[in-house]
Motif scaffolding. Sequence first.
Motif, PDB file in Angstrom:
ATOM      1  N   VAL A 275    -104.246  -5.305  83.543  1.00 40.43           N
ATOM      2  CA  VAL A 275    -104.639  -4.829  82.422  1.00 40.43           C
ATOM      3  C   VAL A 275    -104.637  -3.454  82.667  1.00 40.43           C
ATOM      4  O   VAL A 275    -105.567  -2.394  84.179  1.00 40.43           O
ATOM      5  N   MET A 276    -105.220  -2.220  82.156  1.00 43.88           N
ATOM      6  CA  MET A 276    -105.352  -0.755  81.794  1.00 43.88           C
ATOM      7  C   MET A 276    -106.786  -0.943  80.985  1.00 43.88           C
ATOM      8  O   MET A 276    -106.205  -0.745  79.800  1.00 43.88           O
TER       9      MET A 276
ATOM     10  N   LEU B  60     -92.786  -2.307  86.620  1.00 39.51           N
ATOM     11  CA  LEU B  60     -91.807  -2.219  84.715  1.00 39.51           C
ATOM     12  C   LEU B  60     -92.685  -3.683  84.349  1.00 39.51           C
ATOM     13  O   LEU B  60     -92.800  -5.048  84.563  1.00 39.51           O
ATOM     14  N   THR B  61     -93.197  -3.454  82.975  1.00 39.06           N
ATOM     15  CA  THR B  61     -93.740  -4.150  81.958  1.00 39.06           C
ATOM     16  C   THR B  61     -94.055  -4.273  80.802  1.00 39.06           C
ATOM     17  O   THR B  61     -93.835  -3.316  80.020  1.00 39.06           O
ATOM     18  N   ASN B  62     -94.158  -5.340  80.155  1.00 41.85           N
ATOM     19  CA  ASN B  62     -94.137  -5.157  78.632  1.00 41.85           C
ATOM     20  C   ASN B  62     -95.847  -5.861  78.180  1.00 41.85           C
ATOM     21  O   ASN B  62     -96.075  -6.835  78.758  1.00 41.85           O
ATOM     22  N   MET B  63     -96.502  -4.670  77.800  1.00 41.90           N
ATOM     23  CA  MET B  63     -98.026  -5.194  77.753  1.00 41.90           C
ATOM     24  C   MET B  63     -97.834  -5.674  76.474  1.00 41.90           C
ATOM     25  O   MET B  63     -96.976  -5.538  75.811  1.00 41.90           O
ATOM     26  N   ALA B  64     -98.288  -7.150  76.405  1.00 41.50           N
ATOM     27  CA  ALA B  64     -98.211  -8.000  75.537  1.00 41.50           C
ATOM     28  C   ALA B  64     -99.246  -8.112  74.039  1.00 41.50           C
ATOM     29  O   ALA B  64     -99.446  -8.367  73.120  1.00 41.50           O
ATOM     30  N   TYR B  65    -100.687  -7.475  75.056  1.00 43.35           N
ATOM     31  CA  TYR B  65    -101.802  -7.392  73.785  1.00 43.35           C
ATOM     32  C   TYR B  65    -102.858  -6.471  73.773  1.00 43.35           C
ATOM     33  O   TYR B  65    -102.643  -5.795  75.594  1.00 43.35           O
ATOM     34  N   ALA B  66    -103.471  -5.841  72.866  1.00 48.14           N
ATOM     35  CA  ALA B  66    -104.453  -4.689  73.260  1.00 48.14           C
ATOM     36  C   ALA B  66    -105.693  -4.479  72.468  1.00 48.14           C
ATOM     37  O   ALA B  66    -106.118  -5.861  71.706  1.00 48.14           O
ATOM     38  N   GLN B  67    -106.977  -4.037  72.355  1.00 48.14           N
ATOM     39  CA  GLN B  67    -108.009  -4.817  71.998  1.00 48.14           C
ATOM     40  C   GLN B  67    -108.591  -3.339  72.235  1.00 48.14           C
ATOM     41  O   GLN B  67    -109.190  -2.302  73.255  1.00 48.14           O
ATOM     42  N   VAL B  68    -109.292  -3.223  70.990  1.00 52.68           N
ATOM     43  CA  VAL B  68    -110.370  -2.153  70.971  1.00 52.68           C
ATOM     44  C   VAL B  68    -112.011  -2.173  70.835  1.00 52.68           C
ATOM     45  O   VAL B  68    -111.750  -3.531  69.632  1.00 52.68           O
TER      46      VAL B  68
ATOM     47  N   GLU C  38    -111.001  -8.319  68.085  1.00 50.10           N
ATOM     48  CA  GLU C  38    -110.392  -9.547  68.600  1.00 50.10           C
ATOM     49  C   GLU C  38    -108.683  -8.306  68.876  1.00 50.10           C
ATOM     50  O   GLU C  38    -108.651  -7.437  68.598  1.00 50.10           O
ATOM     51  N   PRO C  39    -108.332  -8.983  70.425  1.00 54.00           N
ATOM     52  CA  PRO C  39    -107.160  -8.632  71.192  1.00 54.00           C
ATOM     53  C   PRO C  39    -105.658  -9.309  69.280  1.00 54.00           C
ATOM     54  O   PRO C  39    -106.013 -10.099  69.464  1.00 54.00           O
ATOM     55  N   PHE C  40    -104.962  -8.203  69.651  1.00 50.85           N
ATOM     56  CA  PHE C  40    -104.544  -7.976  68.783  1.00 50.85           C
ATOM     57  C   PHE C  40    -102.372  -8.635  70.118  1.00 50.85           C
ATOM     58  O   PHE C  40    -102.778  -7.455  70.687  1.00 50.85           O
ATOM     59  N   PRO C  41    -101.677  -8.613  69.004  1.00 52.45           N
ATOM     60  CA  PRO C  41    -100.907  -8.515  70.012  1.00 52.45           C
ATOM     61  C   PRO C  41     -99.694  -7.451  69.669  1.00 52.45           C
ATOM     62  O   PRO C  41    -100.592  -6.509  68.639  1.00 52.45           O
ATOM     63  N   LEU C  42     -98.740  -7.003  70.677  1.00 50.93           N
ATOM     64  CA  LEU C  42     -97.491  -5.540  70.956  1.00 50.93           C
ATOM     65  C   LEU C  42     -96.507  -6.273  70.690  1.00 50.93           C
ATOM     66  O   LEU C  42     -96.343  -7.647  70.880  1.00 50.93           O
ATOM     67  N   PRO C  43     -95.822  -5.713  70.203  1.00 48.28           N
ATOM     68  CA  PRO C  43     -94.392  -5.921  70.295  1.00 48.28           C
ATOM     69  C   PRO C  43     -94.033  -5.940  71.323  1.00 48.28           C
ATOM     70  O   PRO C  43     -94.181  -5.331  73.021  1.00 48.28           O
ATOM     71  N   ASP C  44     -93.063  -6.994  72.064  1.00 45.50           N
ATOM     72  CA  ASP C  44     -91.959  -7.369  72.879  1.00 45.50           C
ATOM     73  C   ASP C  44     -90.581  -6.558  72.717  1.00 45.50           C
ATOM     74  O   ASP C  44     -90.242  -5.956  72.087  1.00 45.50           O
TER      75      ASP C  44
ATOM     76  N   SER D 151    -101.510 -10.391  78.637  1.00 45.99           N
ATOM     77  CA  SER D 151    -102.121 -11.472  78.623  1.00 45.99           C
ATOM     78  C   SER D 151    -103.163 -12.137  77.507  1.00 45.99           C
ATOM     79  O   SER D 151    -103.507 -10.686  77.495  1.00 45.99           O
ATOM     80  N   TYR D 152    -103.394 -12.182  76.365  1.00 47.38           N
ATOM     81  CA  TYR D 152    -104.372 -12.674  75.628  1.00 47.38           C
ATOM     82  C   TYR D 152    -105.162 -13.068  75.629  1.00 47.38           C
ATOM     83  O   TYR D 152    -106.473 -12.336  76.205  1.00 47.38           O
ATOM     84  N   ASP D 153    -104.795 -13.909  77.291  1.00 44.63           N
ATOM     85  CA  ASP D 153    -106.482 -14.843  77.752  1.00 44.63           C
ATOM     86  C   ASP D 153    -107.035 -13.302  79.208  1.00 44.63           C
ATOM     87  O   ASP D 153    -108.150 -13.702  78.848  1.00 44.63           O
ATOM     88  N   GLU D 154    -106.458 -12.698  79.615  1.00 39.39           N
ATOM     89  CA  GLU D 154    -106.936 -11.445  80.411  1.00 39.39           C
ATOM     90  C   GLU D 154    -107.828 -10.579  78.890  1.00 39.39           C
ATOM     91  O   GLU D 154    -108.754 -10.136  80.182  1.00 39.39           O
ATOM     92  N   LEU D 155    -107.116 -10.157  78.450  1.00 36.10           N
ATOM     93  CA  LEU D 155    -108.060  -9.223  77.161  1.00 36.10           C
ATOM     94  C   LEU D 155    -109.430  -9.989  76.799  1.00 36.10           C
ATOM     95  O   LEU D 155    -110.598  -9.945  77.155  1.00 36.10           O
ATOM     96  N   ALA D 156    -109.490 -11.191  75.999  1.00 36.29           N
ATOM     97  CA  ALA D 156    -110.115 -12.076  75.753  1.00 36.29           C
ATOM     98  C   ALA D 156    -110.755 -12.207  77.389  1.00 36.29           C
ATOM     99  O   ALA D 156    -112.511 -12.990  76.530  1.00 36.29           O
ATOM    100  N   GLU D 157    -110.605 -12.334  78.245  1.00 33.50           N
ATOM    101  CA  GLU D 157    -112.219 -12.872  78.621  1.00 33.50           C
ATOM    102  C   GLU D 157    -112.706 -11.498  79.315  1.00 33.50           C
ATOM    103  O   GLU D 157    -114.009 -11.932  79.983  1.00 33.50           O
ATOM    104  N   ALA D 158    -112.235 -10.543  79.058  1.00 29.98           N
ATOM    105  CA  ALA D 158    -112.370  -9.308  79.606  1.00 29.98           C
ATOM    106  C   ALA D 158    -113.882  -9.149  79.339  1.00 29.98           C
ATOM    107  O   ALA D 158    -114.333  -9.683  77.925  1.00 29.98           O
TER     108      ALA D 158
END
Length: 679
Positions: A3-4, A545-553, A641-647, A672-679
């Motif tokens: 998570v960044m 190397l990773t693919n960030m899957a979700y973002a949250q503002v 709410e977290p929102f998806p990023l393209p894979d 993942s959605y969960d780690e952002l939603a739990e933050a």
Amino acid sequence: MTVMRWKEFSGIAPRIAPRLLPPNMAREAYNVKPWSGELRAFKNTRRVATLEKTGTIRSIYLLQGLYWLAWTYAVNVAKAPIPDDDTGRIYFTGENQEPRVTNTALASTGGTDYPEAWYTLGIHEPLTAPTVGSSGGSGAAETRAYVYTFVTQWGEESAPSPAAPYTGKVDDTNWALTNLLTAPANGGDIVAAVHSGGWVTVETDDPHWLKDGHWVTHASVGGMTDINGSFQVTVVDSTHYKVKRTTAQAYTSGGTFTRDAPYNVTGLRQRFYRTFNGKYRFVAEQAAATSYNDTAANTTVVENEILPTVEWDMPPGRMQGLISLPNGVMVGFVDNQLYVSEPYKPYAYPEAYIKTLPFKIRALGSYGTTIVVATEGNPYRVDGSDPAFLRESVVKDPQPCASGRAAVSLDNNVYFPATSGLYGIGASGHGIVTRELMTRDDWQARAPAEMVGASVDQRYVAFAKTGTENGVDLGYGLVFDRREGKDALIEIGFYSPAIYSDETTDQLYVVRKNGNVNEVHQWEGSELSRLQYQWRSGILVSPYLTNMAYAQVDGEFGQGKTADEIAQCHIEAADIITANEGIIAADGVGGAIADEELCVLEVAGDNLEGVPSCEGDQGWVIFRLYLDGELKHQETVSSREPFPLPDGFLGKDFEVQILGNVDVHEIAVGESYDELAEA
């Protein structure tokens, strides 16, 4: 899992490489207030006045909260250090004028292109000595010398006339003073003009009463019509002066000269002094006339005031950079010389008080009674409460002042744009205050020589012109804050050629163009419209190397408007649309109309003002994700709410960019959605 997060936001630090920036610092920060640690948009400016003056405005001043004074050249204005003054008297110096004084009545009478009228600062001393004679009397002979001065309606007293000695009887009943001059001339007739080497020497029929650097307007000159118009003069003698002009024409006849800044001769008075025991003592005062009879006994005169104005010179005609100090002293400069007034006598600048420095002076500032002198070389401090005993000391740091218009006295310091950055001098030290944020090259890229500055809320604010497109000046602004030990620097996405801080209200005002019309706007004056900000992070590096899957503002997306605010917003939006239409009609947009960021107002972008949304929206931001320097995703966000990023992509170097108008507390991206939603 990775998570960044980006939070506790701050401003830009171009000195630091993007991948070494702390997560809270930015590569870009436009129109955003990071002082709270959140991203908050600046309120929009609000128009408060329309100026009559056309062209490019360089200086403005609000006189007694009523009248906006404006000039098309750089002007320094200082309030009168006069007890109980309720007339709004101000003093000002500029590039194309001698020092001047005006007040509310003068400045506002005769039209609406303020200031409408003014006087030259100070009053010329009488040119000739009085003629003295005596009659009657007996007893011992006594030799006296008489002088007289002019006194304006505001109590400004000139230096004395040449002395007139005379011997008569001690008990003479009448000492007659005649051939007195009643006022300095504000114009006269031209009788000859001769050109030589790029200068025209003008001869007048009577004494011209001019000083070096004063300005006159010639009219109706016959033959040498090239000298009709306004000119700055260099005095040759009492009936000759020179103006800079190359011409092949020959003078034939006629012509007049008129002072551009007249002497204040309304209600002029004369004061008379005579010697007693080697000192000039006051005798009497009268309305200006050609004669006076002195009948005062020595026993009366010996108790009177000693002549105070022997060394009181008018300020030099080329003096600039005027400032006022808390001890009633006013200070200006000419080239490399500092001129200091008598305390509470802003019209009197004794030659004995002049300080000569090695470098030409660019600007003045102060903290307490310490004068800070910004020059073309080293800065200087000049200390002392008594102008007769000032001490100058060099600051051993060669930092030439890049723009005198951007020197600002603020929070017990003086700041000015130097060669290597924003320079500060105060009681606690001196140095480049932006050194940790910008290199010399970063600073030079921001056009410090074009800066004009002021302050608001203890922050330094400046604007700089960076170019011209389709006849419209382009540029940007910056805001620097040193409070609480956290230096923060952000940029403003519009340009103003003139800026003014009202010390009585701590309100900042800027000039903005509406087509060809100059308007004065209050900084953050709009309660219903916010500038759209832009903040771009540095590079955060993933450990793999990773693919960030979700973002949250995480932001205040409930920042909507009430029904009354919506109605008022529509009125304000209509004004902005009208202004933008004027800019477009004048081909002054300065950017691509189809650009997706048209209303973001980026540096070197367009000149259109953002139109506020008036439909009670809950606020929004545009989120952008960059990977390895390339834009990978953009999305308009209107909730937490977290929102998806393209894979389909992998990388390590991530950046985020936010454009919007709501307060943002934190930005995060994760796998993942969960780690952002739990933050």
